[in-house]
Scaffold this motif. Structure first.
Motif, mmCIF file in Angstrom:
data_model
loop_
_atom_site.group_PDB
_atom_site.id
_atom_site.type_symbol
_atom_site.label_atom_id
_atom_site.label_comp_id
_atom_site.label_asym_id
_atom_site.label_seq_id
_atom_site.Cartn_x
_atom_site.Cartn_y
_atom_site.Cartn_z
ATOM 1 N N ARG A 175 31.972 41.897 31.578
ATOM 2 C CA ARG A 175 30.798 42.009 32.320
ATOM 3 C C ARG A 175 31.313 40.729 33.519
ATOM 4 N N TRP A 176 31.083 41.150 34.780
ATOM 5 C CA TRP A 176 31.356 40.273 35.926
ATOM 6 C C TRP A 176 30.158 39.742 36.202
ATOM 7 N N HIS A 177 30.161 38.492 36.640
ATOM 8 C CA HIS A 177 29.231 37.810 37.195
ATOM 9 C C HIS A 177 29.335 36.934 38.438
ATOM 10 N N GLU A 178 28.783 37.409 39.464
ATOM 11 C CA GLU A 178 28.871 37.247 40.846
ATOM 12 C C GLU A 178 27.998 35.716 41.345
ATOM 13 N N ILE A 179 28.423 34.733 41.587
ATOM 14 C CA ILE A 179 27.538 33.533 42.235
ATOM 15 C C ILE A 179 27.693 33.444 43.672
ATOM 16 N N PRO A 180 26.717 32.913 44.189
ATOM 17 C CA PRO A 180 26.814 32.687 45.661
ATOM 18 C C PRO A 180 27.881 31.712 45.955
ATOM 19 N N ALA B 207 42.101 29.262 47.625
ATOM 20 C CA ALA B 207 41.392 29.586 46.248
ATOM 21 C C ALA B 207 41.025 28.413 45.581
ATOM 22 N N SER B 208 41.865 27.341 45.454
ATOM 23 C CA SER B 208 41.628 26.145 44.599
ATOM 24 C C SER B 208 40.251 25.373 45.442
ATOM 25 N N ARG B 209 40.146 25.358 46.731
ATOM 26 C CA ARG B 209 38.960 24.679 47.395
ATOM 27 C C ARG B 209 37.860 25.493 46.707
ATOM 28 N N GLU B 210 37.708 26.715 46.796
ATOM 29 C CA GLU B 210 36.637 27.614 46.281
ATOM 30 C C GLU B 210 36.256 27.325 44.983
ATOM 31 N N LYS B 211 37.143 27.165 44.289
ATOM 32 C CA LYS B 211 37.017 26.989 42.706
ATOM 33 C C LYS B 211 36.379 25.450 42.503
ATOM 34 N N LYS B 212 36.620 24.595 43.147
ATOM 35 C CA LYS B 212 36.195 23.216 43.134
ATOM 36 C C LYS B 212 34.753 22.961 43.871
ATOM 37 N N ARG B 213 34.534 23.849 45.012
ATOM 38 C CA ARG B 213 33.355 23.982 45.584
ATOM 39 C C ARG B 213 32.177 24.477 44.926
ATOM 40 N N SER B 214 32.761 25.440 43.764
ATOM 41 C CA SER B 214 31.571 26.268 43.307
ATOM 42 C C SER B 214 31.568 25.876 41.632
ATOM 43 N N LEU B 215 32.112 24.786 41.252
ATOM 44 C CA LEU B 215 32.132 24.657 39.952
ATOM 45 C C LEU B 215 31.040 24.243 39.494
ATOM 46 N N ASP B 216 30.002 23.526 40.088
ATOM 47 C CA ASP B 216 28.658 23.260 39.353
ATOM 48 C C ASP B 216 28.023 24.557 39.078
ATOM 49 N N GLY B 217 28.126 25.624 40.169
ATOM 50 C CA GLY B 217 27.578 26.800 39.858
ATOM 51 C C GLY B 217 28.029 27.680 38.628
ATOM 52 N N ARG B 218 29.488 27.425 38.599
ATOM 53 C CA ARG B 218 29.916 28.270 37.673
ATOM 54 C C ARG B 218 29.623 27.572 36.181
ATOM 55 N N GLU C 191 27.046 26.203 35.310
ATOM 56 C CA GLU C 191 25.340 26.676 35.281
ATOM 57 C C GLU C 191 25.590 28.125 34.531
ATOM 58 N N LYS C 192 26.201 29.183 35.240
ATOM 59 C CA LYS C 192 26.361 30.385 34.747
ATOM 60 C C LYS C 192 26.936 30.595 33.389
ATOM 61 N N MET C 193 27.876 29.634 32.972
ATOM 62 C CA MET C 193 28.452 29.574 31.822
ATOM 63 C C MET C 193 27.336 29.399 30.590
ATOM 64 N N TYR D 298 35.282 33.388 30.980
ATOM 65 C CA TYR D 298 36.311 33.112 32.071
ATOM 66 C C TYR D 298 35.480 32.404 32.945
ATOM 67 N N LEU D 299 35.551 30.892 33.261
ATOM 68 C CA LEU D 299 35.004 30.165 34.047
ATOM 69 C C LEU D 299 35.320 30.413 35.539
ATOM 70 N N GLY D 300 36.668 30.849 35.638
ATOM 71 C CA GLY D 300 36.844 31.359 37.112
ATOM 72 C C GLY D 300 38.025 32.602 37.004
ATOM 73 N N ILE D 301 38.337 33.256 38.036
ATOM 74 C CA ILE D 301 39.360 34.116 38.043
ATOM 75 C C ILE D 301 40.329 33.805 38.954
ATOM 76 N N GLY D 302 41.499 34.528 38.997
ATOM 77 C CA GLY D 302 42.671 34.010 39.794
ATOM 78 C C GLY D 302 43.628 35.286 40.041
ATOM 79 N N PHE D 303 44.793 35.071 40.719
ATOM 80 C CA PHE D 303 45.234 36.494 40.882
ATOM 81 C C PHE D 303 46.460 36.477 39.805
ATOM 82 N N LYS D 304 46.562 35.776 38.878
ATOM 83 C CA LYS D 304 47.859 35.797 37.735
ATOM 84 C C LYS D 304 47.396 36.892 36.711
#
Length: 896
Positions: free
Chosen positions: A273-278, A305-316, A318-320, A401-407
C-alpha cells in the motif's frame, strides 16, 4: 620459439580442482531433500555462491557444508554473519545439526584445537563482520569460511571490510602486494544478490577466487563515459555472463527449480500500500543557475532527497499513526533511515523498542531476538541494520516504511523479514512518501521489476542445467579455432575488389598475404588486457598481462612488416592505461606507459619510429570514467592528481630497399601548385624558358603549397594578436548556448596567443553562470600544432550509425578524422590500406570513400557483420554521416 598454435593452446587453463566429492549418504539426513542435493554441489566446487531465496534453509546449508569440509580436511571453520543474525545459526544447529557444535568468538585466542579429519562431532565458529574487518581473527588458521548475507562485499575496493576479507580470507592483500592461497574452502551466501548491481556479483567472484573484478569487467561489460562504477552488460554478452555466474553460484527461487516438490513452500500474499502525502513546494530549492524551482523533487540528488525527508517528517509521522490506528495491538516493524526519524517514532509511540548503529551490541541483539520471539509488539529499525538475516515471520506480518529511498536492495531484503516460507498470514507493507518523491517510487518499482526478471532468468538456467557444472562451463567456455569467411565489395577497375574483408584470426590471415602488398597500415591495436572482444582464445584481449599480450603481438608485428611495402608507413592508434591504486598497491592511480611499450615492440620487429601524434581527450569525461582527476580530490591533495590521458598515433616506417637513399620504393608524391609570373600573371611551369623562381608566385588552392608544408613539417603557428579576452567578449560567450561556447572558445584560442590565466578566468565565469558542464569539457585547450590534434571530432565514428541502427557499438572505434588524415598524407589514390584489427571497419570505410582499396580482418563476428554493411555502402558510393549527424553527436549533453 613457440609456434602460434601452441601459444593459443597454452592459453587454455588447466582444470582447477578446488573442492572434493561428498558421498551423498554422509549428508545430514535431517535436512530437506533439496538441501541434501545442494551440499555435494557446493563441496565439489570448493568456492561457491549459495543464493537461496528466503526460507530455503541457507543457514542449514552453510552449517552442513562446513561440517563436510571438516570431515574432508579437518582444521577450523568459520561462519561470518551480520550482527543480530548469529542467533539464527544457533537455532538451526539446535533443530537440525546434532553432529555440529557452534561457538561464537571475537578473537583468535578463543579458538580451540583443530577438528580432526574424518567422522565425529565438528566444531564451527561464528563471528561478525566487524571482527574480521578489525583483523581480530587470523584467517590463516582456517580451512573453511562462509560469509552469510555477504552484502559487505558489495562495496568492492572502497570499503575496509572488503579489503580485509580479500587480504586475509582470499589471500589477496593489495596493500602489501603479497598474495597467498587464502582459505581453501570459501563460500558466500545471501538470499537475494541484486542482479541489477553487477558489482556485487563481481565482488563475490573475486572473493571466491573465480575471476578478478578487472578481468570480469573487461570480458562482459562496456564502459559508461558518465560514471566510472556504472556497469552495463554488452548485449551480446548477456547470456554468456549469466552462464558464467551459474557456473559458480546457485540461484534457487523455490525447490522445483532443482526438481523437488514445492509443497510447504508457498509464500504468503503481499499487500503493498503506497501512501502519498503533500510536499512543501515553498522549500523546493534552486537550480545551479540560481533559478528557483517551482516544485520540490527529491530526484535532484541525495542531498535534496535528505532535505525532503526532514521537511516532511511531521506529515509522515502523522500518516504512520493513522495507519497504526487501524490495528494498534498488531506486531509490526517501523522501518526508517534517519536518526531524526527514529527519535520521532519513539516520541509518537512510547512503547516501541528501537535499535540503532551506536547501540550496545548485546542490547541490540537482545531486542532483535526478543521481537522475533514475540516478547513485544513494535520494533523500530533500519533496513541497513536488520534488513538481512533476521526471521520475524513467526509473530509479525505488518511493516510500515516511514520513508522510501533509492536503495532497492536494502528495501527488498527488509520486506522479506516477514514475507517468508513459514509465514501463515498475508504480509502488509505500507510505504509512505511525498509527492516530491514520485520519481523515487517509480525507480523502486522499476528495479523491482528488473530484479524479478533477472531472478527468473537465473532460475531458468538452473532448471535447464540443474547442478551440472560441467555442462554450464561448456556452454559459456571460450572457443579455439575460427571459421574463416571472406567478403569482397566493388571493382577496382583491374579485375580485383575495392574492398576485401575477412573474418579470421589476424595472425593467421596476415601470414597468407603477399609480401610488399600493402601501401599503408592504419589500425587501433587492442589495449592489452583492457578489453576482451570475443569469447575466443584467439582474442588478443584474452591475455594474462601486458607481457603476455606483447608475446601474442610478436606473431603479428613481423608479418605486418613483411606485407608493408618498403618505405611505407604504419599508423598505430594507442592509449596509455590507468592502473588503479588497489592493483598497484600504492593507494593511488598510476599510468602504465602502453604507448612506450608499443614503440619498443615495433622497433624490435624492424620498424623505424618516425613520430608520435597526440590526440587530445576530454579530461572531464575521463574523470567520470576513472575518478582519477577529481576536482574535489585535487582540493584535498594536489600531489596525487595526474593529467588527462591523450591518445596517440604512433607512426612507423618500414625501411626502403635502397638504404643509400631515403625515398620509399613507391613514393607518395604530391603535385606542387600552379605558378604565374609576377609581371603579368601568365601561367608558367618548371622547364619553361621564362620560369624564374624569383619572379613567379603560386596559385592558392591548386596543389600542395609551401604554406601547407610549413604547417605539416614545422613548429607551432602563432597569432600576432597578443591580447587578453575583453570582458564584454567573455560575457557574451558565457551567455551563449553550449555549442556556441565550444566553437567560440576554439576560434578565440586559435586566433590569439594562449594565456593560462585567461583560460582559467573564462572557465570560472562559465562555472559562476552555471554553464560549466560536469560531464564533458566545454572549453578544452586548443593548439594549432601538426602533432597535437585537439580538433578530432571524438564522436565522429561509425558508432553514430551503429547507435542509429540499434546495433552493438564498438568499444573504442577510430575517429574518421584520424583515418582521413593518414590516408590523405601517406597514400596515393588507388593504393591499398590495411587494418589488421578492423572492428566495425572504419578504416576500410574511409579508405574506399577516399578512392583507395582496403583490406581488413576482424575476429568478432558481430563487428564483422556490421562492418561489412558499412564497407558495402562505401563501395556503392553512398553518403557518409552528414553535418547534422556530427553536430548532434559531438556534444550530446550540450543539447540537453
Amino acid at each position: 620459439m613457440m609456434d602460434y598454435q601452441s601459444f593459443l593452446e597454452a592459453k587454455v587453463p588447466a582444470a582447477r580442482v578446488l573442492g572434493f566429492e561428498v558421498e551423498p549418504s554422509t549428508v545430514n539426513p535431517l535436512l530437506k531433500p533439496m538441501t541434501q542435493a545442494i551440499v555435494p554441489w557446493a563441496c565439489r566446487g570448493g568456492r561457491r555462491g549459495l543464493f537461496l531465496r528466503f526460507g530455503l534453509h541457507k543457514g542449514s546449508t552453510q552449517i552442513e557444508v562446513g561440517r563436510q569440509c571438516m570431515i574432508h580436511a579437518g582444521g577450523r571453520g568459520l561462519i561470518v554473519a551480520p550482527l543480530g543474525v548469529k542467533h539464527e545459526f544457533f537455532l538451526e544447529q539446535a533443530r537440525y545439526h546434532p553432529g555440529v557444535r557452534l561457538k561464537f568468538i571475537r578473537r583468535t585466542d578463543e579458538m580451540e584445537e583443530e577438528n580432526a579429519a574424518g567422522p565425529g562431532e565438528k566444531l564451527l565458529y561464528v563471528t561478525n563482520y566487524e571482527t574480521i574487518r578489525d583483523e581480530k581473527i587470523d584467517c590463516a588458521k582456517l580451512t573453511f569460511i562462509t560469509l552469510d548475507e555477504a552484502a559487505a562485499l558489495r562495496g568492492f575496493g572502497g570499503s575496509k571490510t572488503f579489503r580485509s576479507f580479500m587480504a586475509h580470507a582470499a589471500g589477496d592483500n593489495r596493500e602489501t602486494g603479497i598474495r597467498t592461497d587464502g582459505v581453501p574452502y570459501r563460500f558466500v551466501a545471501t538470499a537475494i544478490p541484486d542482479p541489477n548491481e553487477y558489482i556485487e556479483l563481481l565482488a563475490y567472484a573475486a572473493f571466491l577466487g573465480i575471476m578478478d573484478v578487472g578481468e570480469a569487467k573487461t570480458r562482459f561489460f562496456k564502459r559508461d563515459s558518465t560514471k566510472a562504477d556504472r556497469l552495463t552488460l554488452h548485449a551480446h554478452k548477456e547470456e554468456e555472463f549469466w552462464l558464467w555466474v551459474a557456473s559458480w553460484a546457485l540461484f534457487v527461487q523455490k525447490p522445483s527449480d532443482l526438481g523437488f516438490s514445492d509443497e510447504g513452500y508457498d509464500l504468503p500474499p503481499l499487500d503493498i500500500r503506497w501512501h502519498e502525502i503533500p510536499a512543501d513546494h515553498s522549500q523546493a530549492g534552486y537550480e545551479r543557475s540560481g533559478q528557483g524551482r517551482l516544485l520540490a523533487n527529491s530526484s535532484h540528488g541525495v542531498v535534496e532527497a535528505s532535505r525532503e525527508k526532514k521537511r516532511s517528517l511531521d506529515g509522515r509521522i502523522e500518516k504512520m499513526l493513522e495507519i497504526r490506528a487501524e490495528d494498534p495491538d498488531a506486531h509490526r516493524i517501523v522501518w526508517h533511515d534517519l536518526e531524526d526519524e527514529r527519535r520521532a517514532i519513539e516520541a509518537a509511540i512510547p512503547t516501541v523498542k528501537s535499535v540503532w548503529g551506536s547501540q550496545d551490541l548485546d542490547e541490540r541483539e537482545k531486542r532483535v531476538v526478543g521481537f522475533a520471539n514475540g516478547e513485544f509488539a513494535e520494533l523500530a529499525t533500519k533496513p541497513v541494520l536488520n534488513g538481512s538475516g533476521c526471521n520475524f515471520q513467526h509473530h509479525c506480518w505488518n511493516n510500515i516504511y516511514l520513508g522510501i529511498g533509492f536503495k532497492f536492495h536494502d528495501f527488498y531484503q527488509s520486506l522479506f523479514r516477514t514475507q517468508r516460507f513459514g509465514q501463515t498470514h498475508q504480509v502488509r507493507a505500507d510505504l509512505i512518501y511525498t509527492e516530491a518523491e514520485r520519481e523515487t517510487r517509480r525507480e523502486l518499482e522499476r528495479k523491482w521489476r528488473e530484479f524479478e526478471a533477472q531472478a527468473e532468468k537465473m532460475a531458468a538456467i538452473i532448471r535447464r542445467y540443474g547442478l551440472g557444472h560441467e555442462e554450464i562451463a561448456q556452454a559459456f567456455g571460450r572457443q579455439m579455432g575460427v571459421e574463416r569467411r571472406e567478403v569482397t565489395f566493388g571493382d577496382d577497375g583491374h579485375g580485383g575488389p575495392l574492398c576485401r574483408l575477412v573474418h579470421n584470426d589476424t595472425v593467421i590471415e596476415t601470414r597468407e598475404m603477399e609480401a610488399d602488398s600493402v601501401d599503408l597500415i592504419v589500425t587501433s591495436i587492442p589495449f592489452s588486457t583492457q578489453y576482451e572482444y570475443t569469447p575466443s582464445y584467439h582474442d588478443f584481449g584474452h591475455t594474462d598481462d601486458d607481457r603476455h599480450f606483447w608475446r601474442q603481438m610478436d606473431f603479428l608485428t613481423g608479418e605486418l612488416l613483411r606485407v608493408l611495402k618498403p618505405g611505407r608507413r604504419a599508423v598505430i592508434h594507442v592509449k596509455d592505461r590507468i592502473v588503479p591504486g588497489g592493483i598497484n598497491g600504492l593507494g593511488f592511480q598510476t599510468v602504465s606507459p602502453f604507448s612506450d611499450d608499443c614503440v619498443s615492440h615495433f622497433r624490435r620487429h624492424g620498424f623505424a619510429f618516425l613520430s608520435r601524434v597526440t590526440v587530445g581527450t576530454d579530461v572531464v569525461r575521463e574523470n567520470n570514467q576513472t575518478y582519477r582527476l577529481g576536482w574535489s580530490e585535487q582540493c584535498k591533495d594536489g600531489t596525487r592528481m595526474g593529467h588527462g590521458m591523450p591518445e596517440y598515433l604512433l607512426e612507423f616506417r618500414k625501411p626502403q630497399s635502397d638504404l643509400s637513399r631515403g625515398y620509399a620504393d613507391d613514393p607518395v608524391t604530391k603535385d606542387k601548385p600552379d605558378f604565374v609570373t609576377v609581371f603579368d600573371g601568365r601561367p608558367v611551369s618548371p622547364g619553361d624558358d621564362d620560369f624564374d623562381e624569383k619572379r613567379i608566385r603560386p596559385v592558392a588552392g591548386t596543389g600542395y603549397s609551401r604554406g601547407r608544408w610549413q604547417l605539416d613539417a614545422h613548429g607551432v603557428w602563432r597569432s600576432s594578436g597578443n591580447r587578453l579576452l575583453l570582458p564584454e567578449e567573455l560575457a557574451q560567450l558565457v551567455r551563449a548556448d553550449p555549442k556556441s561556447v565550444y566553437r567560440g572558445w576554439k576560434a578565440w584560442c586559435l586566433e590569439n596567443v594562449y594565456d593560462f590565466e585567461t583560460h582559467v578566468a573564462f572557465c570560472e565565469a562559465l562555472d559562476e553562470a552555471g554553464r560549466l558542464p560536469p560531464t564533458f569539457m566545454i572549453a578544452p585547450p586548443h593548439v594549432d600544432h601538426p602533432e597535437i590534434a585537439t580538433d578530432v571530432a571524438r564522436m565522429r565514428t561509425l558508432n553514430m550509425l551503429q547507435a542509429k541502427k540499434g546495433r552493438e557499438m564498438h568499444l573504442c572505434p577510430l575517429q574518421f578524422d584520424i583515418v582521413e588524415r593518414a590516408v590523405r598524407a601517406y597514400t596515393n589514390p588507388g593504393e591499398v590500406v590495411f587494418d589488421p584489427f578492423g572492428g566495425i571497419m572504419t578504416v576500410p570505410y574511409i579508405a574506399v570513400k577516399m578512392g583507395r582499396k582496403a583490406v581488413a580482418t576482424e575476429l568478432n563476428p558481430d563487428y564483422f557483420r556490421d562492418g561489412c554493411t558499412y564497407a558495402e555502402e562505401a563501395a556503392a558510393g553512398r553518403a557518409m554521416p552528414g553535418l547534422f549527424d556530427l553536430v548532434s553527436a559531438e556534444l550530446p549533453e550540450a543539447a540537453e
